[in-house]
Motif scaffolding. Sequence first.
Motif, PDB file in Angstrom:
ATOM      1  N   HIS A 193     -26.673 -87.726  -5.348  1.00 13.50           N
ATOM      2  CA  HIS A 193     -28.068 -88.021  -5.015  1.00 13.50           C
ATOM      3  C   HIS A 193     -28.973 -87.231  -5.958  1.00 13.50           C
ATOM      4  O   HIS A 193     -28.892 -86.009  -6.024  1.00 13.50           O
ATOM      5  N   VAL A 194     -29.816 -87.950  -6.706  1.00 12.13           N
ATOM      6  CA  VAL A 194     -30.773 -87.334  -7.619  1.00 12.13           C
ATOM      7  C   VAL A 194     -32.170 -87.769  -7.198  1.00 12.13           C
ATOM      8  O   VAL A 194     -32.424 -88.954  -6.988  1.00 12.13           O
ATOM      9  N   GLU A 195     -33.080 -86.803  -7.076  1.00 15.25           N
ATOM     10  CA  GLU A 195     -34.469 -87.099  -6.713  1.00 15.25           C
ATOM     11  C   GLU A 195     -35.363 -86.907  -7.929  1.00 15.25           C
ATOM     12  O   GLU A 195     -35.260 -85.894  -8.626  1.00 15.25           O
ATOM     13  N   LEU A 196     -36.227 -87.890  -8.180  1.00 16.97           N
ATOM     14  CA  LEU A 196     -37.197 -87.826  -9.276  1.00 16.97           C
ATOM     15  C   LEU A 196     -38.592 -87.764  -8.680  1.00 16.97           C
ATOM     16  O   LEU A 196     -38.980 -88.628  -7.890  1.00 16.97           O
ATOM     17  N   ASN A 197     -39.342 -86.726  -9.031  1.00 17.49           N
ATOM     18  CA  ASN A 197     -40.750 -86.625  -8.667  1.00 17.49           C
ATOM     19  C   ASN A 197     -41.558 -86.766  -9.946  1.00 17.49           C
ATOM     20  O   ASN A 197     -41.338 -86.038 -10.913  1.00 17.49           O
ATOM     21  N   LEU A 198     -42.486 -87.715  -9.947  1.00 20.15           N
ATOM     22  CA  LEU A 198     -43.322 -87.996 -11.116  1.00 20.15           C
ATOM     23  C   LEU A 198     -44.763 -87.685 -10.772  1.00 20.15           C
ATOM     24  O   LEU A 198     -45.287 -88.159  -9.758  1.00 20.15           O
ATOM     25  N   SER A 199     -45.408 -86.883 -11.604  1.00 19.64           N
ATOM     26  CA  SER A 199     -46.842 -86.633 -11.436  1.00 19.64           C
ATOM     27  C   SER A 199     -47.543 -86.870 -12.765  1.00 19.64           C
ATOM     28  O   SER A 199     -47.023 -86.547 -13.828  1.00 19.64           O
ATOM     29  N   ILE A 200     -48.719 -87.499 -12.684  1.00 15.06           N
ATOM     30  CA  ILE A 200     -49.521 -87.801 -13.865  1.00 15.06           C
ATOM     31  C   ILE A 200     -50.839 -87.064 -13.719  1.00 15.06           C
ATOM     32  O   ILE A 200     -51.581 -87.279 -12.748  1.00 15.06           O
ATOM     33  N   SER A 201     -51.125 -86.197 -14.686  1.00 15.39           N
ATOM     34  CA  SER A 201     -52.264 -85.290 -14.560  1.00 15.39           C
ATOM     35  C   SER A 201     -53.620 -85.989 -14.527  1.00 15.39           C
ATOM     36  O   SER A 201     -54.531 -85.540 -13.858  1.00 15.39           O
TER      37      SER A 201
ATOM     38  N   MET B  53     -53.446 -87.728 -21.179  1.00 13.55           N
ATOM     39  CA  MET B  53     -52.706 -87.921 -19.969  1.00 13.55           C
ATOM     40  C   MET B  53     -51.327 -87.285 -20.146  1.00 13.55           C
ATOM     41  O   MET B  53     -50.645 -87.518 -21.126  1.00 13.55           O
ATOM     42  N   ASN B  54     -50.935 -86.485 -19.193  1.00 11.61           N
ATOM     43  CA  ASN B  54     -49.618 -85.859 -19.194  1.00 11.61           C
ATOM     44  C   ASN B  54     -48.820 -86.342 -17.997  1.00 11.61           C
ATOM     45  O   ASN B  54     -49.355 -86.450 -16.896  1.00 11.61           O
ATOM     46  N   ALA B  55     -47.564 -86.626 -18.226  1.00 12.21           N
ATOM     47  CA  ALA B  55     -46.660 -87.016 -17.145  1.00 12.21           C
ATOM     48  C   ALA B  55     -45.569 -85.962 -17.031  1.00 12.21           C
ATOM     49  O   ALA B  55     -45.010 -85.524 -18.037  1.00 12.21           O
ATOM     50  N   VAL B  56     -45.291 -85.556 -15.816  1.00 13.65           N
ATOM     51  CA  VAL B  56     -44.248 -84.572 -15.569  1.00 13.65           C
ATOM     52  C   VAL B  56     -43.168 -85.226 -14.718  1.00 13.65           C
ATOM     53  O   VAL B  56     -43.448 -85.729 -13.627  1.00 13.65           O
ATOM     54  N   TYR B  57     -41.951 -85.241 -15.252  1.00 13.03           N
ATOM     55  CA  TYR B  57     -40.788 -85.766 -14.547  1.00 13.03           C
ATOM     56  C   TYR B  57     -39.977 -84.575 -14.054  1.00 13.03           C
ATOM     57  O   TYR B  57     -39.509 -83.767 -14.848  1.00 13.03           O
ATOM     58  N   ASP B  58     -39.836 -84.457 -12.765  1.00 18.00           N
ATOM     59  CA  ASP B  58     -39.076 -83.357 -12.167  1.00 18.00           C
ATOM     60  C   ASP B  58     -37.850 -83.957 -11.482  1.00 18.00           C
ATOM     61  O   ASP B  58     -37.967 -84.650 -10.476  1.00 18.00           O
ATOM     62  N   LEU B  59     -36.678 -83.717 -12.057  1.00 19.58           N
ATOM     63  CA  LEU B  59     -35.418 -84.244 -11.521  1.00 19.58           C
ATOM     64  C   LEU B  59     -34.644 -83.121 -10.842  1.00 19.58           C
ATOM     65  O   LEU B  59     -34.552 -82.008 -11.372  1.00 19.58           O
ATOM     66  N   GLU B  60     -34.079 -83.429  -9.669  1.00 20.43           N
ATOM     67  CA  GLU B  60     -33.289 -82.432  -8.963  1.00 20.43           C
ATOM     68  C   GLU B  60     -32.080 -83.108  -8.321  1.00 20.43           C
ATOM     69  O   GLU B  60     -32.220 -84.134  -7.658  1.00 20.43           O
ATOM     70  N   MET B  61     -30.892 -82.527  -8.551  1.00 26.10           N
ATOM     71  CA  MET B  61     -29.710 -83.034  -7.875  1.00 26.10           C
ATOM     72  C   MET B  61     -29.755 -82.515  -6.443  1.00 26.10           C
ATOM     73  O   MET B  61     -29.771 -81.312  -6.201  1.00 26.10           O
ATOM     74  N   LYS B  62     -29.799 -83.438  -5.496  1.00 29.04           N
ATOM     75  CA  LYS B  62     -29.914 -83.079  -4.087  1.00 29.04           C
ATOM     76  C   LYS B  62     -28.556 -82.972  -3.402  1.00 29.04           C
ATOM     77  O   LYS B  62     -28.440 -82.330  -2.368  1.00 29.04           O
ATOM     78  N   GLY B  63     -27.545 -83.615  -3.969  1.00 26.95           N
ATOM     79  CA  GLY B  63     -26.218 -83.542  -3.371  1.00 26.95           C
ATOM     80  C   GLY B  63     -25.185 -84.238  -4.230  1.00 26.95           C
ATOM     81  O   GLY B  63     -25.519 -85.078  -5.054  1.00 26.95           O
TER      82      GLY B  63
END
Length: 72
Positions: free
Chosen positions: A28-36, A1-11
């Motif tokens: 404002h920081v957005e976190l998108n998490l996906s688990i393969s 199982m792989n988890a990908v954390y994608d963080l992006e400063m939105k403002g």
Amino acid sequence: MNAVYDLEMKGRDLTRIVDDTTYENAVHVELNLSISSNGVLSTTDYYYEKDIGPIEIISDDSSSTLLSYSCN
């Protein structure tokens, strides 16, 4: 199982109102998490205020806000 954390400063240097309190230097920081293994995708928005820390967290199914703070 792989988890990908994608963080992006939105403002930054944003004005954010949380429970009738106005914060004028928010980030404002957005976190998108996906688990393969099961394709779960979750998005969480974090708001931080300069010299205070986290003031609000909003996810797909819940939210949390800062209730109080004190500066020394």
